[in-house]
Design an enzyme around this catalytic site. Structure first.
Site, PDB file in Angstrom:
ATOM      1  N   HIS A  90      -3.868  -2.411   4.077  1.00  0.00           N
ATOM      2  CA  HIS A  90      -3.687  -2.714   2.648  1.00  0.00           C
ATOM      3  C   HIS A  90      -4.940  -3.370   2.062  1.00  0.00           C
ATOM      4  O   HIS A  90      -4.850  -4.229   1.196  1.00  0.00           O
ATOM      5  CB  HIS A  90      -2.481  -3.624   2.419  1.00  0.00           C
ATOM      6  CG  HIS A  90      -1.173  -3.018   2.817  1.00  0.00           C
ATOM      7  ND1 HIS A  90      -0.349  -2.362   1.942  1.00  0.00           N
ATOM      8  CD2 HIS A  90      -0.547  -2.953   4.011  1.00  0.00           C
ATOM      9  CE1 HIS A  90       0.731  -1.932   2.579  1.00  0.00           C
ATOM     10  NE2 HIS A  90       0.639  -2.277   3.840  1.00  0.00           N
ATOM     11  N   ASN A 131       6.975  -1.788   0.218  1.00  0.00           N
ATOM     12  CA  ASN A 131       6.213  -0.555   0.060  1.00  0.00           C
ATOM     13  C   ASN A 131       6.859   0.330  -0.997  1.00  0.00           C
ATOM     14  O   ASN A 131       7.966   0.057  -1.452  1.00  0.00           O
ATOM     15  CB  ASN A 131       6.170   0.219   1.387  1.00  0.00           C
ATOM     16  CG  ASN A 131       5.092  -0.299   2.331  1.00  0.00           C
ATOM     17  OD1 ASN A 131       4.207  -1.041   1.929  1.00  0.00           O
ATOM     18  ND2 ASN A 131       5.174   0.108   3.576  1.00  0.00           N
TER      19      ASN A 131
END
Ligand code: HDE
Length: 715
Positions: free
Chosen positions: A87, A160
């Site tokens: 990420h 997510n």
């Protein structure tokens, strides 16, 4: 004394003890001692000359004594901190969460007690595999991390944009990520799963097949962060004031509806605008179009968990909303961009372990592992235990700990007491425990032997993968087949391609066959041996398809209008007005950035040139050029790409009659389908916008996979 400066544009001249910096045209940018802000060192010492190091004579060696130079370079040398291992590329914004009504019966969490309760929020969206500087439209799962600054502390929902994950046990995370990111010897590919290592790991890890279906779907190439769903993924607990626990799954539903791009578009977008997603979020917030999501809860008890077909602790499974409806409990609005990317977005430290009283964990083995990983990673990234004092991470409620010191300690105990219990009274005694209000762990009864095993209830790896595939529309299924084909065609080892197809045979025979044929596998593999026979009785679920859940309007979308001199001013005005009324926007794409002169003599400013503003940047396009320009543009590669890409990406295309030479010149003798809307009046414009609400003209579908299939059928 004049100083030598090789920079021709900005000249610094020392005159009578004053540094004057002049631009090319001789204009003064700054004068020392004027009413502009005074440049200082980190110690606050005014800087007299920021252009030249201290030297022995004008051509001599630099003096070590130059503390300003040393401080400036030292600080620059330390500007980078480790990027997130996963990420790394992300974009954040501030906003708030507003609670709809009391949820006191299920949770004592303070933010859910009162209707209308508002708490500040910070959200960071991200891709997973790419490095910090990678492109936004990588095929990847997107992070959707939310920090809620409640009155009883910070609560992070680190989710997510897909409701399931690749693995069931946190111990496999380093392997998954190593396999997905660049291969260690060559250091590439960047932000791509289309390589041997990734598919090698996936094909040897059957539990990942459900998630593989999601990442091969259009969910992995969202049009915008604003058009994505978000999921907490794991089962969590909510606990009420009486200590009763209810299991919960968290969902974020975008008010603007879901939307994705097609793969060919994603590839081109990465070149045309690698910052497409972050620019989109920044621009919409800056223009007052604040993106909004509703928080939805799936609430269930032990009985439901017991009866449900899969284990609710298995993060590779969903609980269908058709089976367990989602209760909408509040809204999240992003209404403020960061002031500084590094200070806020980069230093934001999310931890799954940050929960507030009334929220608790389940035994999901992935979540349990994450609760260790995030704090550990923040200490490494941010350099010490005091990252919690950074403004983006600090709670916005009173905070009193007895912790002290460490790197960068900025808030330390100021009284004599830094321990408890202590016998000092009143304020001097420092903070005390709150037996009634403090966080209490739900006293779940746990017993059993210590085992390094995977529960039998986690063994079904294909049933929901199949259900996901069957829940997609035809066009979405074709996209899935095309992405498997693309990704596996980049895998050099035939055995890995084949092994993956052997899993697809357990998902859907036709999908496996399409991919095997498209890869031209010489030997059709046998289905892989499933740990548990896949179920074929699970019903298709409408909620899983993007196309079956279209937005209610074209709000938040953008139309790119190609114009030339003599563009019909009235029609352009009507189109702009209609789009504003719809909540959408318009960008003018002109041959030159200076703009064009409209039919009524007014000047129309351009946002983009045709080569700088390809149609992939837009949700729909309009061609409003004069006949002379249309003939000219029909020979301009960028203009031809603009039209042929909009066509190939199934976009709605509005055009005025005089633009026909450009359309025909690009698309040849092809009949114009219903995705083309001729606009000559305000009524036509309204028709065009009505079409645009459907986002894409999927009937046109000319994606390569379909073309192959059609050719196949005709044989
Ligand atoms: Fe993460 N994950 N993760 N993850 N994750 C990180 O924390 C980890 C997982 C997610 O915008 C890291 O600050 C493990 C699932 C998001 O800053 C790290 C496991 C989900 C973000 C980490 C998982 C996520 C991260 C890296 C397997 C969806 C970005 C940098 C058990 C529910 C947050 C950091 C942001 C970031 C570990 C699996 C979401 C290394 C061990 C499942 C959105 O701590």
């Amino acid at each position: 004394m004049a100083s030598k400066n090789t920079n021709q544009k900005r000249k610094s001249v020392r005159l009578n003890d004053q540094t004057v910096i002049r631009g090319e045209g001789g204009e003064t940018h700054q004068t020392a001692g004027g009413d502009v802000l005074q440049l200082t060192s980190q110690q606050g010492i005014p800087v007299s000359d920021d252009q030249n190091t201290l030297k022995i004579g004008s051509r001599g060696p630099a003096a070590l004594e130059d503390f300003h130079f040393r401080e400036k370079i030292f600080h620059f040398d330390h500007e980078r901190i480790p990027e997130r291992v996963v990420h790394a590329r992300g974009f954040g914004a501030h906003g708030f969460f507003e609670n709809y009504g009391s949820l006191a019966s299920v949770t004592r969490a303070d933010l859910f007690q009162r209707a209308g309760e508002k708490v500040p929020a910070f959200v960071r969206f991200s891709t997973v595999a790419g490095n910090k500087g990678s492109a936004d439209l990588a095929r990847d799962v997107r992070g959707f991390a939310v920090k809620l600054y409640t009155k009883e502390g910070n609560w992070d929902i680190v989710g997510n944009n897909m409701p399931v994950f690749f693995i069931q046990d946190a111990i496999k995370f380093p392997d998954l990520i190593h396999a997905a990111k660049a291969e260690p010897d060559r250091g590439f590919p960047q932000a791509q799963t289309a390589h041997d290592n990734f598919w090698d790991f996936i094909s040897l890890t059957p539990e990942s097949i459900h998630m593989a279906m999601w990442i091969m779907s259009d969910r992995a190439i969202p049009r915008s962060f604003r058009f994505m769903e978000g999921f907490g993924v794991h089962t969590f607990r909510l606990v009420n004031a009486r200590g009763k626990s209810t299991f919960v799954k968290f969902h974020w539903k975008p008010k603007l509806g879901m939307q994705s791009v097609v793969w060919n578009e994603a590839v081109k977008l990465n070149g045309a605008d690698p910052d497409f997603h972050r620019r989109d979020l920044w621009n919409s917030i800056k223009s007052g179009n604040f993106p909004e999501w509703e928080l939805g809860l799936q609430l269930f008890d032990d009985d439901f968990a017991e009866k449900f077909a899969f284990d609710v602790l298995d993060a590779t499974k969903i609980i269908p909303e058709e089976e367990l409806p989602i209760k909408k409990v509040g809204r999240l609005v992003l209404d403020r961009c960061v002031d500084n990317f590094f200070a806020e977005t980069e230093q934001a430290a999310f931890c799954t372990a940050n929960v507030v009283p009334g929220v608790d964990f389940s035994n999901d083995p992935l979540l349990q592992g994450r609760n260790f990983s995030y704090l550990d990673t923040q200490v490494k990234r941010l350099g010490g235990p005091n990252f919690t004092f950074l403004p983006v991470n600090a709670p916005k409620c009173p905070m009193h700990t007895l912790q002290q010191d460490g790197h960068m300690a900025s808030v330390n105990p100021t009284t004599r007491v830094n321990y408890e219990p202590n016998s000092w009274g009143g304020e001097l005694g420092g903070p005390r425990e709150s037996p009634n209000r403090g966080f209490e762990t739900y006293p779940a009864a746990e017993e059993g032997p210590k085992l390094r095993v995977r529960s039998e209830t986690f063994a079904d790896h294909y049933s929901q993968a199949r259900q996901f595939y069957l829940s997609q529309t035809k066009v979405e299924q074709e996209h899935i087949a095309a992405s498997f084909t693309f990704e596996l065609s980049k895998v050099e080892t035939v055995a890995i391609r084949s092994r993956l197809v052997s899993h697809l045979l357990n998902v859907d025979g036709a999908l496996a066959e399409t991919v095997a044929k498209a890869l031209r596998l010489k030997v059709t593999p046998k289905p892989s041996e499933p740990a548990r026979a896949p179920r074929t009785d699970l019903k298709a679920l409408r909620s899983l398809s993007i196309v079956l859940n279209p937005p209610v309007s074209f709000k938040g979308r953008k139309v790119g209008v190609v114009v030339s001199d003599r563009v019909n001013a009235e029609l352009l005005k009507a189109l702009r007005q209609a789009l504003i009324e719809e909540g959408a926007s318009l960008e003018v794409v002109a041959p030159k950035i200076g703009g064009v002169e409209a039919s009524d003599g007014t000047w129309v400013e351009a946002h983009q040139t045709i080569s700088g503003g390809p149609s992939v940047l837009y949700d729909a396009v309009a061609l409003m050029v004069s006949e002379v320009a249309a003939v000219e543009l029909a020979n301009n590669p960028a203009a031809r790409d603009f039209v042929s890409d909009a066509f190939a990406h199934s976009k709605f295309i509005a055009y005025v009659e005089s633009s026909s030479p450009l359309v025909k010149g690009t698309l040849g003798g092809r009949d114009l389908d219903k995705g083309f809307v001729q606009i000559e009046s305000a009524t036509d414009v309204a028709k065009f916008i009505e079409c645009c609400r459907r986002l894409r003209f999927w009937d046109r579908n000319i994606e390569p996979a379909t073309a192959d299939k059609k050719a196949e059928r005709m044989k």
